[in-house]
Design a protein around this motif. Structure first.
Motif, PDB file in Angstrom:
ATOM      1  N   SER A 202       0.826  -1.203   0.000  1.00  0.00           N
ATOM      2  CA  SER A 202       0.000   0.000   0.000  1.00  0.00           C
ATOM      3  C   SER A 202       0.864   1.259   0.000  1.00  0.00           C
ATOM      4  O   SER A 202       0.569   2.227  -0.701  1.00  0.00           O
ATOM      5  N   SER A 203       1.943   1.245   0.769  1.00  0.00           N
ATOM      6  CA  SER A 203       2.825   2.408   0.849  1.00  0.00           C
ATOM      7  C   SER A 203       3.508   2.684  -0.484  1.00  0.00           C
ATOM      8  O   SER A 203       3.608   3.835  -0.928  1.00  0.00           O
ATOM      9  N   VAL A 204       3.970   1.630  -1.137  1.00  0.00           N
ATOM     10  CA  VAL A 204       4.633   1.792  -2.431  1.00  0.00           C
ATOM     11  C   VAL A 204       3.634   2.279  -3.478  1.00  0.00           C
ATOM     12  O   VAL A 204       3.932   3.180  -4.272  1.00  0.00           O
ATOM     13  N   ARG A 205       2.441   1.716  -3.461  1.00  0.00           N
ATOM     14  CA  ARG A 205       1.403   2.144  -4.408  1.00  0.00           C
ATOM     15  C   ARG A 205       1.049   3.621  -4.196  1.00  0.00           C
ATOM     16  O   ARG A 205       0.995   4.401  -5.145  1.00  0.00           O
ATOM     17  N   GLY A 206       0.838   4.009  -2.937  1.00  0.00           N
ATOM     18  CA  GLY A 206       0.478   5.392  -2.657  1.00  0.00           C
ATOM     19  C   GLY A 206       1.588   6.361  -3.016  1.00  0.00           C
ATOM     20  O   GLY A 206       1.328   7.459  -3.537  1.00  0.00           O
ATOM     21  N   THR A 207       2.827   5.971  -2.758  1.00  0.00           N
ATOM     22  CA  THR A 207       3.974   6.815  -3.090  1.00  0.00           C
ATOM     23  C   THR A 207       4.060   7.045  -4.591  1.00  0.00           C
ATOM     24  O   THR A 207       4.319   8.160  -5.063  1.00  0.00           O
ATOM     25  N   ALA A 208       3.830   5.980  -5.369  1.00  0.00           N
ATOM     26  CA  ALA A 208       3.871   6.091  -6.827  1.00  0.00           C
ATOM     27  C   ALA A 208       2.741   6.972  -7.349  1.00  0.00           C
ATOM     28  O   ALA A 208       2.952   7.814  -8.239  1.00  0.00           O
ATOM     29  N   LEU A 209       1.539   6.795  -6.806  1.00  0.00           N
ATOM     30  CA  LEU A 209       0.410   7.613  -7.233  1.00  0.00           C
ATOM     31  C   LEU A 209       0.636   9.080  -6.917  1.00  0.00           C
ATOM     32  O   LEU A 209       0.309   9.965  -7.712  1.00  0.00           O
ATOM     33  N   LEU A 210       1.205   9.367  -5.736  1.00  0.00           N
ATOM     34  CA  LEU A 210       1.504  10.747  -5.370  1.00  0.00           C
ATOM     35  C   LEU A 210       2.527  11.356  -6.318  1.00  0.00           C
ATOM     36  O   LEU A 210       2.379  12.496  -6.763  1.00  0.00           O
ATOM     37  N   ALA A 211       3.564  10.587  -6.647  1.00  0.00           N
ATOM     38  CA  ALA A 211       4.596  11.083  -7.561  1.00  0.00           C
ATOM     39  C   ALA A 211       4.018  11.384  -8.940  1.00  0.00           C
ATOM     40  O   ALA A 211       4.369  12.384  -9.577  1.00  0.00           O
ATOM     41  N   GLN A 212       3.126  10.525  -9.401  1.00  0.00           N
ATOM     42  CA  GLN A 212       2.513  10.733 -10.710  1.00  0.00           C
ATOM     43  C   GLN A 212       1.624  11.971 -10.748  1.00  0.00           C
ATOM     44  O   GLN A 212       1.505  12.623 -11.781  1.00  0.00           O
ATOM     45  N   SER A 213       1.010  12.284  -9.634  1.00  0.00           N
ATOM     46  CA  SER A 213       0.065  13.409  -9.609  1.00  0.00           C
ATOM     47  C   SER A 213       0.733  14.731  -9.226  1.00  0.00           C
ATOM     48  O   SER A 213       0.090  15.777  -9.228  1.00  0.00           O
ATOM     49  N   SER A 214       2.018  14.694  -8.891  1.00  0.00           N
ATOM     50  CA  SER A 214       2.716  15.885  -8.413  1.00  0.00           C
ATOM     51  C   SER A 214       3.736  16.385  -9.430  1.00  0.00           C
ATOM     52  O   SER A 214       4.319  15.608 -10.185  1.00  0.00           O
ATOM     53  N   ASP A 215       3.969  17.695  -9.423  1.00  0.00           N
ATOM     54  CA  ASP A 215       5.017  18.281 -10.255  1.00  0.00           C
ATOM     55  C   ASP A 215       6.358  18.315  -9.536  1.00  0.00           C
ATOM     56  O   ASP A 215       7.372  18.724 -10.116  1.00  0.00           O
ATOM     57  N   LEU A 216       6.370  17.919  -8.280  1.00  0.00           N
ATOM     58  CA  LEU A 216       7.601  17.935  -7.506  1.00  0.00           C
ATOM     59  C   LEU A 216       8.541  16.816  -7.938  1.00  0.00           C
ATOM     60  O   LEU A 216       8.107  15.756  -8.391  1.00  0.00           O
TER      61      LEU A 216
END
Length: 257
Positions: A202-216
């Motif tokens: 879950s942590s890896v999935r959430g981290t990837a989704l956050l990265a995809q949705s962020s410009d950072l």
């Protein structure tokens, strides 16, 4: 109805088939396989053909070559000799085989080199696609739409397909190693393995989704978690001390031979 044929039901061919099957509600897609392993095809719910001639009788719109690179050209030659239609779009998952090599065998077909990864089986794949001169704009759009049913399609130059394939294709295994280590560490601290696996995934999935949705950048995203004097920065420093980044660099370089 678009008719898609897969040659080769190894790990990647099977993963793609599973992803397409999960999209079976699409009334515009029909999937068949060219394989000597009829049982595997039947288990997947596919129509299987044991000869090139029978396979091509399905009147394919798209041909996906998911066989090892060292036999990709010879497999395509056999299909051309057997009567492959010039209208069939050819997708090759062999990074080591160029579009020019394939075009020399099938000069009148549109050709698309691409590199998928195993998560295509759950329609969450990372697919690197090279759009070469061996196709029209309409054909390019058609192929992109088809592959988008399997995950994210990232268009790259053909010269970059090898490294894109390494980063996208090999990285699931690298992440699996990371997750396995994190799971073991949690178990060592008394957590049961099932819960540890669930938290790590879950942590890896959430981290990837956050990265995809962020410009950072990844570094900036990391900075949001590593508060001054906190536990996370101590863990990051421990990773650096033990050569984690260097190990990742070495893994990419070793895989990109």
């Amino acid at each position: 109805m678009m008719k898609v044929g897969i040659v080769g039901l190894g790990h990647m061919g099977t993963a793609m088939a599973e992803g397409f099957i999960k999209q079976s509600q699409r009334s515009d897609l029909s999937l068949v396989a060219r394989t000597s392993n009829a049982k595997k095809a039947i288990d997947l719910g596919l129509t299987a053909y044991s000869t090139d001639q029978a396979f091509l009788s399905a009147d394919l719109d798209v041909l996906i070559l998911a066989v090892p690179a060292n036999v990709t050209v010879s497999v395509l030659k056999g299909l051309v000799v057997a009567g492959l239609s010039t209208k069939t779009l050819i997708l090759s998952a062999a990074a080591a085989v160029s579009s020019d090599e394939l075009a020399a065998v099938a000069p009148t077909n549109a050709i698309f080199p691409f590199i998928p990864n195993i998560p295509v089986s759950v329609n969450a794949g990372t697919i690197s696609l090279a759009l070469t001169a061996h196709s029209t704009d309409e054909q390019k759009a058609e192929v992109q739409k088809l592959l988008e049913s399997l995950g994210d399609v990232l268009v790259v130059k053909e010269a970059q397909l090898s490294i894109a394939g390494v980063v996208g294709g090999c990285s699931p295994a690298f992440v699996d190693v990371l997750m396995d280590a994190m799971e073991d560490a949690a178990v060592a601290k008394g957590m049961d393995r099932e819960k540890a696996k669930a938290i790590v995934a879950s942590s890896v999935r959430g981290t990837a989704l956050l990265a995809q949705s962020s410009d950072l950048s990844f570094a900036d995203l990391k900075g949001q978690i590593t508060s001054p004097g906190g536990t996370t920065i101590q863990g990051v420093l421990a990773l650096d001390k033990n050569g984690f980044r260097h190990a990742v660099h070495e893994a990419i370089q070793a895989a990109n031979r």
